[in-house]
Design a protein around this motif. Structure first.
Motif, PDB file in Angstrom:
ATOM      1  N   LEU A  50      13.244 -19.011  51.617  1.00 15.63           N
ATOM      2  CA  LEU A  50      12.540 -17.782  51.244  1.00 15.63           C
ATOM      3  C   LEU A  50      13.486 -16.590  51.215  1.00 15.63           C
ATOM      4  O   LEU A  50      13.420 -15.752  50.306  1.00 15.63           O
ATOM      5  N   ILE A  51      14.378 -16.536  52.191  1.00 20.16           N
ATOM      6  CA  ILE A  51      15.349 -15.438  52.249  1.00 20.16           C
ATOM      7  C   ILE A  51      16.336 -15.563  51.090  1.00 20.16           C
ATOM      8  O   ILE A  51      16.623 -14.581  50.401  1.00 20.16           O
ATOM      9  N   ALA A  52      16.853 -16.762  50.865  1.00 16.70           N
ATOM     10  CA  ALA A  52      17.839 -16.987  49.799  1.00 16.70           C
ATOM     11  C   ALA A  52      17.261 -16.675  48.423  1.00 16.70           C
ATOM     12  O   ALA A  52      17.961 -16.161  47.549  1.00 16.70           O
ATOM     13  N   ASP A  53      15.980 -16.983  48.221  1.00 15.99           N
ATOM     14  CA  ASP A  53      15.330 -16.719  46.938  1.00 15.99           C
ATOM     15  C   ASP A  53      14.910 -15.260  46.776  1.00 15.99           C
ATOM     16  O   ASP A  53      14.389 -14.876  45.726  1.00 15.99           O
ATOM     17  N   GLY A  54      15.094 -14.463  47.807  1.00  9.42           N
ATOM     18  CA  GLY A  54      14.744 -13.044  47.745  1.00  9.42           C
ATOM     19  C   GLY A  54      13.251 -12.793  47.841  1.00  9.42           C
ATOM     20  O   GLY A  54      12.785 -11.698  47.516  1.00  9.42           O
ATOM     21  N   LYS A  55      12.500 -13.761  48.330  1.00 12.46           N
ATOM     22  CA  LYS A  55      11.049 -13.601  48.436  1.00 12.46           C
ATOM     23  C   LYS A  55      10.645 -12.794  49.667  1.00 12.46           C
ATOM     24  O   LYS A  55       9.544 -12.248  49.713  1.00 12.46           O
ATOM     25  N   GLU A  57      12.551 -10.416  53.129  1.00 13.40           N
ATOM     26  CA  GLU A  57      13.764  -9.936  53.792  1.00 13.40           C
ATOM     27  C   GLU A  57      13.918 -10.614  55.147  1.00 13.40           C
ATOM     28  O   GLU A  57      12.935 -10.883  55.834  1.00 13.40           O
ATOM     29  N   GLN A  58      15.158 -10.846  55.507  1.00 16.11           N
ATOM     30  CA  GLN A  58      15.454 -11.545  56.758  1.00 16.11           C
ATOM     31  C   GLN A  58      14.863 -10.836  57.971  1.00 16.11           C
ATOM     32  O   GLN A  58      14.303 -11.485  58.860  1.00 16.11           O
ATOM     33  N   ASP A  59      14.963  -9.509  58.029  1.00 16.99           N
ATOM     34  CA  ASP A  59      14.434  -8.766  59.179  1.00 16.99           C
ATOM     35  C   ASP A  59      12.925  -8.909  59.309  1.00 16.99           C
ATOM     36  O   ASP A  59      12.396  -9.007  60.420  1.00 16.99           O
ATOM     37  N   LEU A  60      12.226  -8.930  58.185  1.00 14.77           N
ATOM     38  CA  LEU A  60      10.774  -9.071  58.219  1.00 14.77           C
ATOM     39  C   LEU A  60      10.365 -10.456  58.711  1.00 14.77           C
ATOM     40  O   LEU A  60       9.504 -10.581  59.585  1.00 14.77           O
ATOM     41  N   ILE A  61      10.997 -11.486  58.171  1.00 10.62           N
ATOM     42  CA  ILE A  61      10.633 -12.839  58.607  1.00 10.62           C
ATOM     43  C   ILE A  61      11.021 -13.055  60.062  1.00 10.62           C
ATOM     44  O   ILE A  61      10.309 -13.725  60.810  1.00 10.62           O
ATOM     45  N   LEU A  62      12.130 -12.443  60.498  1.00  6.78           N
ATOM     46  CA  LEU A  62      12.538 -12.567  61.897  1.00  6.78           C
ATOM     47  C   LEU A  62      11.502 -11.934  62.818  1.00  6.78           C
ATOM     48  O   LEU A  62      11.160 -12.508  63.856  1.00  6.78           O
ATOM     49  N   ASP A  63      10.989 -10.766  62.454  1.00  9.15           N
ATOM     50  CA  ASP A  63       9.934 -10.130  63.253  1.00  9.15           C
ATOM     51  C   ASP A  63       8.714 -11.041  63.372  1.00  9.15           C
ATOM     52  O   ASP A  63       8.128 -11.175  64.445  1.00  9.15           O
ATOM     53  N   CYS A  64       8.335 -11.675  62.268  1.00 12.51           N
ATOM     54  CA  CYS A  64       7.179 -12.575  62.271  1.00 12.51           C
ATOM     55  C   CYS A  64       7.450 -13.822  63.112  1.00 12.51           C
ATOM     56  O   CYS A  64       6.577 -14.284  63.856  1.00 12.51           O
TER      57      CYS A  64
END
Length: 96
Positions: A50-55, A57-64
């Motif tokens: 998801l991060i690599a495809d730009g869908k 941002e890494q910081d957002l998914i990390l928070d989740c």
């Protein structure tokens, strides 16, 4: 919070989990959480994709991911909120 080994921590309460997760970056999070088996084996690859495809941002998914890890560790380990020491306790100690 008590260090059990190089890889695992024994948490005393929910706040210990939150404090432990807070400073972790994306790779550090995955390394630290692995021994607790909170996520399925393909979850990291999915998030990386998801991060690599730009869908997302890494910081957002990390928070989740941190929120999910906190909830799951709380459930799995039966943790409760930290009980704050009453203000009066400091005065009792100093007098008696």
């Amino acid at each position: 919070m008590v260090w059990y080994s190089v890889m695992m921590v024994i948490f005393e309460d929910i706040e210990d989990v939150a404090d432990w997760l807070e400073p972790k970056d994306y790779p550090g999070f995955w390394e630290a959480i692995a021994p607790y088996r909170v996520f399925a084996s393909g979850d990291r690859a999915h998030c990386d994709g998801l991060i690599a495809d730009g869908k997302i941002e890494q910081d957002l998914i990390l928070d989740c991911l941190k929120a999910k890890a906190r909830v799951e560790l709380t459930r799995k380990l039966g943790l409760r909120p930290r009980i704050p020491e009453p203000v009066e306790a400091q005065y009792i100690r100093s007098v008696h």
